[in-house]
Design a protein around this motif. Structure first.
Motif, short mmCIF file in Angstrom:
data_model
loop_
_atom_site.label_atom_id
_atom_site.label_comp_id
_atom_site.label_asym_id
_atom_site.label_seq_id
_atom_site.Cartn_x
_atom_site.Cartn_y
_atom_site.Cartn_z
N GLN A 82 65.38 18.40 7.57
CA GLN A 82 66.29 18.03 6.49
C GLN A 82 65.56 17.07 5.58
O GLN A 82 65.13 16.00 6.01
N MET A 83 65.43 17.45 4.33
CA MET A 83 64.68 16.66 3.37
C MET A 83 65.63 16.16 2.28
O MET A 83 66.22 16.97 1.56
N ASN A 84 65.78 14.86 2.21
CA ASN A 84 66.66 14.24 1.22
C ASN A 84 65.87 13.41 0.24
O ASN A 84 64.74 13.00 0.53
N ASN A 85 66.48 13.13 -0.89
CA ASN A 85 65.84 12.30 -1.91
C ASN A 85 64.41 12.76 -2.17
O ASN A 85 63.46 11.97 -2.14
N LEU A 86 64.28 14.03 -2.44
CA LEU A 86 62.95 14.62 -2.61
C LEU A 86 62.26 14.07 -3.85
O LEU A 86 62.90 13.79 -4.89
N LYS A 87 60.96 13.90 -3.73
CA LYS A 87 60.14 13.36 -4.80
C LYS A 87 59.14 14.41 -5.27
O LYS A 87 58.86 15.38 -4.56
N LEU A 88 58.59 14.18 -6.44
CA LEU A 88 57.62 15.13 -6.98
C LEU A 88 56.47 15.35 -6.01
O LEU A 88 55.98 16.48 -5.86
N GLU A 89 56.07 14.29 -5.34
CA GLU A 89 54.92 14.39 -4.44
C GLU A 89 55.23 15.14 -3.15
O GLU A 89 54.34 15.36 -2.33
N ASP A 90 56.47 15.53 -2.96
CA ASP A 90 56.83 16.34 -1.79
C ASP A 90 56.57 17.82 -2.03
O ASP A 90 56.68 18.62 -1.10
N SER A 91 56.23 18.18 -3.24
CA SER A 91 55.93 19.58 -3.55
C SER A 91 54.72 20.04 -2.75
O SER A 91 53.66 19.40 -2.78
N GLY A 116 53.32 29.10 11.12
CA GLY A 116 54.07 30.02 10.29
C GLY A 116 53.36 30.23 8.97
O GLY A 116 52.29 29.67 8.73
N LYS A 117 53.95 31.05 8.13
CA LYS A 117 53.33 31.36 6.85
C LYS A 117 53.69 30.37 5.76
O LYS A 117 53.05 30.33 4.72
N GLY A 118 54.72 29.60 5.99
CA GLY A 118 55.01 28.51 5.08
C GLY A 118 55.91 28.81 3.91
O GLY A 118 55.54 29.59 3.03
N PRO A 119 57.07 28.18 3.82
CA PRO A 119 57.85 28.26 2.59
C PRO A 119 57.32 27.27 1.57
O PRO A 119 56.89 26.17 1.91
N LEU A 120 57.38 27.64 0.30
CA LEU A 120 56.96 26.75 -0.77
C LEU A 120 58.13 25.87 -1.18
O LEU A 120 59.25 26.35 -1.36
N VAL A 121 57.86 24.60 -1.30
CA VAL A 121 58.84 23.64 -1.77
C VAL A 121 58.33 23.06 -3.08
O VAL A 121 57.23 22.52 -3.13
N THR A 122 59.13 23.21 -4.13
CA THR A 122 58.73 22.72 -5.45
C THR A 122 59.77 21.75 -5.96
O THR A 122 60.95 22.09 -6.05
N ILE A 123 59.31 20.57 -6.28
CA ILE A 123 60.20 19.54 -6.80
C ILE A 123 59.89 19.33 -8.27
O ILE A 123 58.73 19.13 -8.64
N SER A 124 60.92 19.36 -9.09
CA SER A 124 60.74 19.20 -10.53
C SER A 124 61.44 17.94 -11.01
O SER A 124 62.39 17.45 -10.38
N SER A 125 60.97 17.42 -12.13
CA SER A 125 61.55 16.19 -12.67
C SER A 125 62.76 16.49 -13.54
O SER A 125 63.02 17.62 -13.91
#
Length: 125
Positions: A82-91, A116-125
């Motif tokens: 569970q990822m909360n308060n995501l930041k740009l650097e979490d991408s 695993g093959k990995g899901p991509l997580v992208t955080i935008s401003s």
């Protein structure tokens, strides 16, 4: 052999939340320690968090410990992040990983046996 199937990645704005899931199948005895690692473009892979099946012990990176929570459902052989308060650097690409060895050893060495093959997580401003 152990197979790891992840889900839950995607794009979200900074400050938002995402939940990643990783289901293990096959020789699940090899998944005593399960967790998440991530790799951003141009950076080394880093450990995010791991959790033990036997005692539920967790290890989590300082950079995310106040925002991310790792949990596990042993009956489903599934680990969650569970990822909360995501930041740009979490991408990053987030990889689920598993190892028969203890999480203490796995976290210390950052060595895991299955990925695993990995899901991509992208955080935008």
């Amino acid at each position: 052999q152990l197979q790891l199937v992840e889900s839950g990645g995607g794009s979200v704005q900074a400050g938002g939340s995402l939940r990643l899931s990783c289901a293990a199948s096959g020789n699940t005895d090899s998944a005593n320690c399960m967790g998440w690692f991530r790799q951003a473009p141009g950076k080394d892979r880093e450990g995010v968090a791991v959790i033990s099946a036997s005692r539920g012990a967790t290890y989590i990176a300082d950079s995310v410990k106040d925002r991310f929570t790792i949990s596990r459902d042993n009956a489903k052989n599934t680990v969650y992040l569970q990822m909360n308060n995501l930041k740009l650097e979490d991408s990053a690409m987030y990889y689920c990983a598993a190892r028969r060895a203890t999480c203490f050893e796995s976290w210390r060495t950052r060595v895991m046996d299955y990925w695993g093959k990995g899901p991509l997580v992208t955080i935008s401003s």
